[in-house]
Design an enzyme around this catalytic site. Structure first.
Site, mmCIF file in Angstrom:
data_model
loop_
_atom_site.group_PDB
_atom_site.id
_atom_site.type_symbol
_atom_site.label_atom_id
_atom_site.label_comp_id
_atom_site.label_asym_id
_atom_site.label_seq_id
_atom_site.Cartn_x
_atom_site.Cartn_y
_atom_site.Cartn_z
ATOM 1 N N GLU A 153 35.453 49.477 37.656
ATOM 2 C CA GLU A 153 36.177 49.849 38.896
ATOM 3 C C GLU A 153 37.547 50.108 38.749
ATOM 4 O O GLU A 153 38.209 50.512 39.638
ATOM 5 C CB GLU A 153 36.042 48.796 40.016
ATOM 6 C CG GLU A 153 36.910 47.679 39.771
ATOM 7 C CD GLU A 153 36.343 46.349 38.696
ATOM 8 O OE1 GLU A 153 37.089 45.530 38.673
ATOM 9 O OE2 GLU A 153 35.465 46.784 37.798
ATOM 10 N N HIS A 179 35.149 46.159 33.468
ATOM 11 C CA HIS A 179 35.660 46.778 34.835
ATOM 12 C C HIS A 179 35.626 48.260 35.062
ATOM 13 O O HIS A 179 36.386 48.967 34.780
ATOM 14 C CB HIS A 179 37.426 46.414 34.925
ATOM 15 C CG HIS A 179 37.628 44.703 35.043
ATOM 16 N ND1 HIS A 179 37.528 44.381 36.288
ATOM 17 C CD2 HIS A 179 38.026 44.108 34.337
ATOM 18 C CE1 HIS A 179 37.900 43.040 35.980
ATOM 19 N NE2 HIS A 179 38.350 42.837 34.582
ATOM 20 N N CYS A 189 33.576 41.537 35.210
ATOM 21 C CA CYS A 189 34.078 40.468 34.568
ATOM 22 C C CYS A 189 33.976 39.104 35.064
ATOM 23 O O CYS A 189 32.881 38.552 35.054
ATOM 24 C CB CYS A 189 35.861 40.880 34.695
ATOM 25 S SG CYS A 189 36.774 39.964 33.703
#
Length: 294
Positions: free
Chosen positions: A206, A204, A110
């Site tokens: 993660e 994202h 991001c």
């Protein structure tokens, strides 16, 4: 991780402001950097993981360390707008330039991609089409992306957690565009600058579904302004469905209703880019990673 590889030393660069860190902790119990630290410790058991907040005026590496002493740097998401000239954006971009100059490989998601873009001479702007809120849909690798190790294992089209109001306007000279979709042209890229290399994505990998729901709640007013929700109650209803799928990831009815498949609901698949970066670093070593694609 390759058993011959000594334990990694990683640095997580969290460019959220103190206010943003607090808001995220209040919402989902952890800052963006703390999410990264948790994932890295699971993907690379035994790794030493330090952190720094480069946007902060008092940011400093741990005593006795330097950027060249790390195997990799990881840049988290952040609400900073990189096209604004502020002390926070200047400090964050200067930090990334130092990472490039140190020759330390880096990965980011991001805002991490946006920071690396600006540091290497590219540009960032507000989203030209629409915010991506919740998930980036139908991300498609480019010809270069189909063979790049960052996207190894990803199918011809996939979704991923995403929530952003800014995007890369122009990649730096020499950068490789690795993936995009109809909303955001730059979804994944490789950037080389001053002897360093960065692999990054606009989405994202993660974050889990609970963090997606938390982000939607924190940014509900933005969704309303963009016409993606008629009111805060619409955003909350969407967030509740995502929360429910987080609690019961095997519920096919919720996955179907949200239009999601295992690329999002299966954590192992969702983390593909982070795992690929670490595996490439383990397999090739720092110097080998710098040479990939040259």
């Amino acid at each position: 991780m390759n058993s011959a590889q000594p334990p990694f030393r990683f640095l997580v660069a969290e460019s959220e402001t103190p206010e943003a860190r607090k808001a995220r902790r209040d919402s989902v119990g952890r800052s963006s950097g703390e999410t990264y630290l948790d994932i890295l410790r699971r993907l690379a058991p035994g790794a030493t993981c330090d952190s720094i907040q480069p946007a902060d005026a008092d940011a400093a590496l741990p005593p006795g360390t330097g950027l060249t002493g790390y195997d990799a740097v990881f840049l988290t998401g952040s609400p900073l707008h990189l096209y604004e000239e502020t002390p926070e954006t200047r400090r964050t971009v200067d930090f990334m330039r130092a990472v490039f100059a140190a020759g330390t490989p880096a990965f980011g998601s991001c805002a991490g991609l946006q920071v690396a873009t600006v540091a290497a001479g590219g540009s960032v702007r507000p989203n030209a089409r629409s915010p991506e809120a919740g998930f980036a849909r139908q991300i498609t690798p480019t010809e270069a992306g189909r063979t790049h190790p960052l996207l190894a294992g990803r199918p011809a089209s996939y979704d991923a957690p995403a929530i952003h109001t800014d995007e890369v306007e122009a990649l730096p000279p020499g950068a490789k565009l690795l993936a995009g979709n109809r909303v955001t042209a730059v979804q994944a890229a490789e950037i080389r600058f001053e002897g360093g290399v960065f692999w990054g994505v606009q989405y994202h990998p993660e974050i889990g579904l609970d963090e997606v729901a938390g982000a939607l709640r924190r940014q509900s007013s933005t969704l309303v302004e963009a016409g993606l929700a008629r009111g805060d109650e619409d955003a909350e209803a969407f967030a509740k469905q995502i929360d429910a799928l987080h609690r019961e990831p095997g519920r096919r009815d919720l996955a179907w209703r949200l239009g999601l498949d295992e690329q999002v609901t299966d954590e192992r698949l969702r983390l593909a880019e982070m795992r690929n970066f670490i595996e490439a670093l383990s397999r090739l070593g720092r110097e080998g990673l710098l040479a990939v694609g040259k």
